[in-house]
Structures are given as structure tokens and as C-alpha cells.
Design an enzyme around this catalytic site. Structure first.
Site, mmCIF file in Angstrom:
data_model
loop_
_atom_site.group_PDB
_atom_site.id
_atom_site.type_symbol
_atom_site.label_atom_id
_atom_site.label_comp_id
_atom_site.label_asym_id
_atom_site.label_seq_id
_atom_site.Cartn_x
_atom_site.Cartn_y
_atom_site.Cartn_z
ATOM 1 N N LEU A 218 0.985 -1.291 0.078
ATOM 2 C CA LEU A 218 -0.102 0.066 -0.023
ATOM 3 C C LEU A 218 0.818 1.218 0.149
ATOM 4 O O LEU A 218 1.819 1.239 0.764
ATOM 5 C CB LEU A 218 -0.817 0.088 1.212
ATOM 6 C CG LEU A 218 -1.915 -1.279 1.463
ATOM 7 C CD1 LEU A 218 -2.563 -0.856 2.831
ATOM 8 C CD2 LEU A 218 -3.044 -0.838 0.260
ATOM 9 N N HIS A 219 0.579 2.289 -0.961
ATOM 10 C CA HIS A 219 1.362 3.664 -0.897
ATOM 11 C C HIS A 219 0.490 4.752 -1.567
ATOM 12 O O HIS A 219 1.015 5.756 -1.024
ATOM 13 C CB HIS A 219 2.840 3.268 -1.669
ATOM 14 C CG HIS A 219 2.496 3.179 -3.288
ATOM 15 N ND1 HIS A 219 2.051 2.146 -3.869
ATOM 16 C CD2 HIS A 219 2.576 4.278 -4.111
ATOM 17 C CE1 HIS A 219 1.783 2.483 -5.209
ATOM 18 N NE2 HIS A 219 2.379 3.763 -5.334
ATOM 19 N N ARG A 220 -0.631 4.219 -1.823
ATOM 20 C CA ARG A 220 -1.091 5.608 -2.873
ATOM 21 C C ARG A 220 -2.075 6.339 -1.597
ATOM 22 O O ARG A 220 -2.374 6.070 -0.553
ATOM 23 C CB ARG A 220 -2.295 4.988 -3.484
ATOM 24 C CG ARG A 220 -1.774 4.345 -4.823
ATOM 25 C CD ARG A 220 -2.528 4.280 -6.017
ATOM 26 N NE ARG A 220 -1.960 3.493 -6.882
ATOM 27 C CZ ARG A 220 -0.998 4.153 -8.057
ATOM 28 N NH1 ARG A 220 -0.815 5.554 -7.979
ATOM 29 N NH2 ARG A 220 -0.550 3.351 -8.778
ATOM 30 N N ARG A 253 6.551 6.050 2.320
ATOM 31 C CA ARG A 253 5.476 6.908 2.423
ATOM 32 C C ARG A 253 4.387 6.224 3.525
ATOM 33 O O ARG A 253 3.820 7.021 4.378
ATOM 34 C CB ARG A 253 4.946 7.022 1.101
ATOM 35 C CG ARG A 253 3.632 7.909 1.254
ATOM 36 C CD ARG A 253 2.776 7.973 0.038
ATOM 37 N NE ARG A 253 1.730 8.866 -0.034
ATOM 38 C CZ ARG A 253 1.672 10.202 -0.541
ATOM 39 N NH1 ARG A 253 2.975 10.579 -1.105
ATOM 40 N NH2 ARG A 253 0.755 10.767 -0.338
ATOM 41 N N ASP A 292 -2.348 -1.564 -4.185
ATOM 42 C CA ASP A 292 -2.771 -0.459 -4.840
ATOM 43 C C ASP A 292 -1.547 -0.129 -5.732
ATOM 44 O O ASP A 292 -1.987 0.963 -6.351
ATOM 45 C CB ASP A 292 -3.215 0.526 -3.834
ATOM 46 C CG ASP A 292 -1.848 1.221 -2.953
ATOM 47 O OD1 ASP A 292 -0.744 0.880 -3.430
ATOM 48 O OD2 ASP A 292 -2.128 1.955 -2.275
#
Length: 375
Positions: A218-220, A253, A292
Site C-alpha cells: 500500500l502506498h497511494r 510513504r 494499490d
């Protein structure tokens, strides 16, 4: 377009890499150039690393793993806001390109470096080739979509992964003679390394078993920037995987918020970002991937691994219409039905899109040789 004759000097190329997804895309292109030059040298290239990803696990390691030569220059841009990164890349690359002019600047994908270097190249009157051109999510809240659209407005040559990407470019005014449907360089890299994948230490230390764990990335911003949203997503995932281990290589992030939330579960294992060979070993042997990302959905399609994508849209629809990917949105309540379907053995069977065959980079280099206009 004019054909290059044997008597002309080498074509001077500048190849741009800035962030993790770029490295997998430039590797097969560099290998194809070197293979071609071994027979008849017609291309010289400089490899420019913008330094957009500055964590070693997110950048330098990939040059070693994928047998890419050390960059000729690293602009060392590092972090910052979108505007700060864009400005830093443009300032650094302008100096680089002025000192080392190129006939053709090759950019890949859709990161900030892709857009910034395209702008600089065109203002310095160099031609631009965009690899992975024409893909669209039509979501302007995504920085990557803006990067794609700006780059494609400026490019001279478009190398596409699908026929749909080519149609998107035609709809925006690109000419047929600029568009080349070549396939997917990401898959070139995957197929070239599929027998070199490396089992990470965590596989044994966690006593993992094939098809009995879930990979998660997950990073968005839509998923990780709001604490309550991230916590809800994580709670739904760990609660509905039937107790299987969830392996989560955490993006820098994501980690900023994640570790403030106190999220923990017996089956949740947070690990550092992995190298390419280790990460894809984990994907290849997983029961499924929850992500994502865009690129991972391509790799899972080729490896025939079920993929659950936490996004409302995708610029890679072929991974859904042909491949193993399903887009379920960003609502945490959508996770349980998707996992129930997976564990019931009802996940769809996927196929592999046309020309995702490991020969894309060879096609690209052949086209550059035959069709590049000299300045």
C-alpha cells in the site's frame, strides 16, 4: 521518418531512471541495446539516475539485481513535494543534457522524473521516446496521470503496452506513424529473471508455506494518508484472511503514518522494502496479492496469482479484463467479499495480454534503429 544508414555515426541516447518502477523498465532496454551493439555498434547511451527514490532498497539495489550498469550520473534530487522534486529534476537534467546532448531521450512509465525530463528534453530540442505511453486512468487526482498526459503531449515516439493505449494516444492527436505497439518491458524483466528469484530470509524465519500467505503493498494517498482509512483497511485485511500470514513490505510513504497507529495482529508481519528478486519470489509463491500498485497487477497477471487492487480505477484495465486482477475500490467494506471469493476457490482464471512475451525491448531497439530521425 528516415532510415539510418550504415554510414551514419552512432545514435546518442539518454535513458532516464528515477524511481523503483523505472529500473525494471529500463533494464531490458539496456540489455537489448548492448546485444544489438555487440553485432554492430550503432547506439551510445548515457544512463541518468535522477535520484527521485533515495532509499537504497528503493533504487540502488535494483541496478545490482537486474545487471544494469552504474548510472553515468546521479542527479541526487531526493525527496520533497511534487513541485520541489519536479524543479530539482529539471534543473539537474538541463545541466546534464546541455553537457551531453542526445539525439533521443528515452523516458519510461509515469513518475515525476518521466515528466520533468521530457519537458527539459523538448525545450533543448531533443526528441523524446516514451515507453509505456498512452495508458490512462482518467483520474487527475493521481500525480501519475498528470505525468503521463504531459509526457505524451511532448513525446515524438510512443511505445505502447496494449492496443488500447495506442487508441488513447490517437484520440489525443498522436499520429499512427508515431505509435508502436511493442508489449510490456516490465514483463521482459520478469520473464528474464523468473528463474533467478531469491527466497528472502523471512520465508524460512516465519515458516511460510507456498500458497499459504498473502502479500500486501500500500502506498497511494487515498489509502495511506488518512489514519482512520489506513487503520480500517488493515483491520479488514488481517481479519478476513483466515488466519494466514500477511507479509507487508512497507513503503517509506506508508510507514510515516502506519507506525503512529499502533496497528498490530498476530498474522501481520511488517518488513522492510524488498529487492526485485526477493519481492517477486514472495509474489510467485503467495496465495494472493493485495495492492494499490499498477505494476504489480501486471506481474501477478503473468504469474497467474490472484490480485485484489484497492483502487477506484486503473490505467491497466487489461489486468482485469484479461488477467487475474480485480479492482474493488478503496472502501474497507469491499475487502471481506473479495477475500471470501478467494478462499471459496472462485477467483477467475486469467490470461496473458498480447505481446507480453519477453521480447518488447528487442522490438523497441529495432524500431529506434530503423526510425529515429537525425538532428
Amino acid at each position: 521518418m528516415m532510415q539510418i544508414s550504415k554510414g551514419l555515426k552512432c545514435i546518442k541516447l539518454t535513458i532516464i531512471a528515477g524511481a523503483r518502477p523505472n529500473f525494471m523498465k529500463i533494464a531490458p532496454v539496456i540489455h537489448a541495446i548492448e546485444k544489438f551493439n555487440a553485432k554492430r555498434k550503432q547506439m551510445e547511451y548515457r544512463l541518468v539516475h535522477t535520484g527521485q527514490h533515495y532509499d537504497r532498497n528503493m533504487s540502488d539495489m535494483f541496478f545490482e539485481e537486474l545487471n544494469i550498469p552504474e548510472p553515468d550520473v546521479n542527479l541526487g534530487v531526493g525527496g520533497g513535494t511534487q513541485a520541489e522534486q519536479t524543479a530539482g529534476i529539471m534543473i539537474g537534467f538541463e545541466k546534464e543534457l546541455m553537457a551531453h546532448p542526445a539525439d533521443l531521450v528515452i523516458v519510461v512509465g509515469d513518475v515525476t522524473s518521466t515528466m520533468a525530463c521530457s519537458i527539459v528534453a523538448k525545450k533543448l530540442h531533443a526528441k523524446v521516446a516514451h515507453i509505456e505511453a498512452g495508458i490512462r486512468s482518467w483520474d487527475l487526482t493521481m500525480p501519475e496521470e498528470i505525468n503521463r498526459m504531459v509526457t505524451d503531449c511532448l513525446a515524438d515516439y510512443y511505445f505502447t503496452t496494449t492496443e488500447l493505449a495506442g487508441q488513447n494516444l490517437r484520440n489525443a492527436g498522436a499520429k499512427d506513424e508515431q505509435i508502436f505497439f511493442v508489449g510490456n518491458v516490465m514483463i521482459d524483466t520478469l520473464l528474464a529473471n523468473i528463474n533467478r528469484l531469491v527466497k528472502p530470509d523471512i520465508y524460512n524465519s516465519l515458516s511460510l508455506k507456498e500458497k499459504e500467505y498473502i502479500m500486501l503493498t500500500l502506498h497511494r494517498p487515498a489509502n495511506v494518508d488518512e489514519a482512520d482509512k489506513l487503520k480500517a483497511l488493515m483491520n479488514e485485511i488481517v481479519a478476513h484472511v483466515h488466519g494466514l500470514p500477511v507479509i507487508f513490505p512497507i513503503h517509506p510513504r506508508t510507514s510515516k503514518i502506519f507506525f503512529e497507529l499502533g496497528i498490530a495482529a498476530d498474522n501481520l508481519h511488517i518488513v522492510d522494502p524488498m529487492g526485485y528478486l526477493e519481492f517477486n519470489y514472495m509474489v510467485k509463491h503467495a496465495k494472493a496479492v493485495i495492492t494499490d500498485s499498477g505494476g504489480i497487477t501486471e506481474e501477478t497477471t503473468v504469474m497467474d496469482i490472484p490480485c485484489i487492487t484497492l483502487r477506484d480505477n486503473t490505467e491497466r484495465p487489461e489486468t482485469c479484463t484479461i488477467g487475474t486482477n480485480e479492482l474493488i475500490g478503496t472502501n474497507p467494506n469491499a475487502i471481506k467479499p473479495a477475500l471470501d471469493k478467494l478462499f471459496a476457490g472462485e477467483w477467475k482464471k486469467g490470461g496473458i495480454p498480447e505481446r507480453w512475451d519477453g521480447k518488447t525491448a528487442e522490438r523497441i531497439v529495432g524500431i529506434i534503429i530503423l526510425h529515429t530521425k537525425r538532428l
